[in-house]
Design an enzyme around this catalytic site. Sequence first.
Site, short mmCIF file in Angstrom:
data_model
loop_
_atom_site.label_atom_id
_atom_site.label_comp_id
_atom_site.label_asym_id
_atom_site.label_seq_id
_atom_site.Cartn_x
_atom_site.Cartn_y
_atom_site.Cartn_z
CG ASN A 17 5.77 77.06 57.16
OD1 ASN A 17 6.09 77.81 58.07
ND2 ASN A 17 6.60 76.18 56.62
CB ILE A 18 1.55 77.19 60.88
CG1 ILE A 18 2.26 75.83 60.90
CG2 ILE A 18 0.24 77.11 60.10
CD1 ILE A 18 1.48 74.75 61.66
CB CYS A 76 -2.13 76.59 51.61
SG CYS A 76 -3.39 76.11 52.80
N GLY A 126 -5.24 73.31 53.12
CA GLY A 126 -6.40 74.10 52.75
C GLY A 126 -7.21 74.64 53.90
CD1 TRP A 127 -5.34 73.80 58.12
CD2 TRP A 127 -6.54 71.93 57.83
NE1 TRP A 127 -4.54 72.75 58.49
CE2 TRP A 127 -5.27 71.58 58.33
CE3 TRP A 127 -7.47 70.93 57.59
CZ2 TRP A 127 -4.91 70.25 58.58
CZ3 TRP A 127 -7.11 69.61 57.84
CH2 TRP A 127 -5.83 69.28 58.32
#
Length: 710
Positions: free
Chosen positions: A274-275, A337, A340-341
Amino acid sequence: MMDVIKTAKVENVRVLDRFSARKPQIGTLYITTTHLIFVDAERQRETWILLMHIATVEKLPLTTIGSPLHICCKTFQRATFVIPRERECQDVFTALMKLSGPVNIEDLYAFHYRPSTDDLYRSAGWAIYDMQAEYARMGLPNEHWCLTNFNKDYEVCDTYPRFFYVPRSATTPVLVGSARFRSRGRLPILSYIHRDNQATITRCSQPLSGFSARCLEDEQMLHCILKANPCSTFMYVVDTRPKINAMANKATGKGYENENFYSDIKFMFLGIGNIHVMRNSLLKLLEVCELKDPTMSEYVEGLQSCAWLKHIKAILDTSLFIASAVGEEGNSVLVHCSDGWDRTAQTCSVASLLLDPSYRTLQGFMVLIEKEWLSLGHKFTDRCGHLARDLKETSPVFSQFIDCTWQVLQQFPAAFQFNERFLLTIHDHVFSCQYGTFIGNCEKDRIDLRLPDRTYSLWGYMLHNMSDYVNPLYKRNGRYDTMLKPNTGPPNIRFWRGMYNRFDSGVHPRESVLDVLCVAKDQSSSLEDHLQLLNKRLGAMKALLGQNSVTSCDSLTDSAVLSDVESDARCRNAASVPASNNKLLQSTEAVVRGNAANSESPSDCESGIDVKSLRISQCSLEEKRSAELRAGELEMEANSVAVEWKTLRNVHNCSCLTQFEYFSRKYHCWKCGDVFCTRCIDKHTALPGHYSQRPVPVCRNCYKEVKCNV
């Protein structure tokens, strides 16, 4: 914003370089509302840092020589300035903190930027992406897919565009139900369709499934997507997250699709972090890049422990799986995900890049970014930290996409029309906020801000300077027109020195091989153009010299007229006619008209006037004047084109003292052959010595000289 700057100029500032800490540069530090500029004492070198590029500013402990200020940039540039007085250091620190992280979006650089050249128009580049035209290129609409205005007022999903493609068989109740069952209303929509086998890439966000919830409309939506590909009996659903993350989301009422409820699907987890994982990985990578004197083992262990290359490999592996499923198996793939971005945008865009050679061109890559990132709601303002907001929302998602593109470019250098500089320029301006292209989190934000009316587009700037980004190895047709299959084995995933160590001196080659190749092609093009003109002139001279000097006086004049008429026609086509040609054409035409009139008049022998001698005398005089004019013209044409160009090797500075870095483009003046920076060679004009009369780059002095002579 000037009131923020209390100290605009600081003298006797030292710049510490980790490679030459014992010999620091001493000079003057200037602060403007847009840049931090350091100029050394000899005025031999300037260092410019765009304030919007600054990621962090840190005051280090006080030393005997002053107060150090360490700056890290989002473009991976790093600098340490030692300011003599503590008060001045505090003023600079405060100003940089406020100017590099504005609170109001309209304080960003793009809303105040004005280009230095009049050739760049505000409207340029904003219309490069036409959604209907792009999907028409893929063969849409067709019997299976249609354009819907279901979201025309952004009421269903404010992070989606107003118009998008959905299966023709999906009714409005199915679309509404699916949107309500997907996180943030991001229902499955079309991203890419393969023209030959009709397999598709669709994208969405995670379902709000929780532990047991289901939605019949969402199940019907996926079935409609499957049936839109008549050649396939099943479709893949790719969840780009690690499975443990997706399972954890079930506790919050989200999660992933239950294969028991969705028929004819194959569900797969492909494990991209993830981010937050990506942000921490990049920070560790930068720590490795800042090591002062690492051993080989320390450097390799650092790269391995940060796991950055591992994440790049995971994105490439997922993208290759999607591309292979669509391009080789002919099966449709739904990708999501969490929202979705982020990971969805990465994998769908890289998969499209592998599948479609159109996206490997200069304009095609811009269209790909517009389609998959800007139009479909990647949060650029949050992820790139444009404003002073929650740093936990920042993440190098787009940087990873650029890195993945570079990885593929290294394995297939002839498949891409653009070069490495193209990718770095896009990456830099994503963070610079100099152009309005990447401001905002979605299409609705950009419409509300009226960015096309108030800011310039990055695409307009890059198209205006397209020659800087052309890959000389690019092959338009051939074996690269099909799907690319990069080798994603660990030895083939490379550390991108040009991105992460770009500003470190001493770690790059003296010049880029591709730049040298581009210079050779430009020089060859200039000489071929010049040779074409010289051949034309030689042909005219041969025609003149092949005639008798006395008896063919009229023929000489007629030949001269013919030659100049051809030259005049060539120059008219190029919208540039040398003044000497005009004068020569007028004089020779006058002689021809006079000769024609004399030939039709009765003989004047009875009056005692020797008409023949008079005509020969007049012809000789005109011929002499024509020869003088033509000689001057030939000399001007010969001197207007540089035959020898200065080599790029060991050219470290422009004449304006701007220092060339490894990735700085060095430009040749096509008239004098010297090397200049982009600021000193901002003029283009046609050279008299070129047959085509196309505008070519020249330095400012040569530009004035050409304009004075024409």
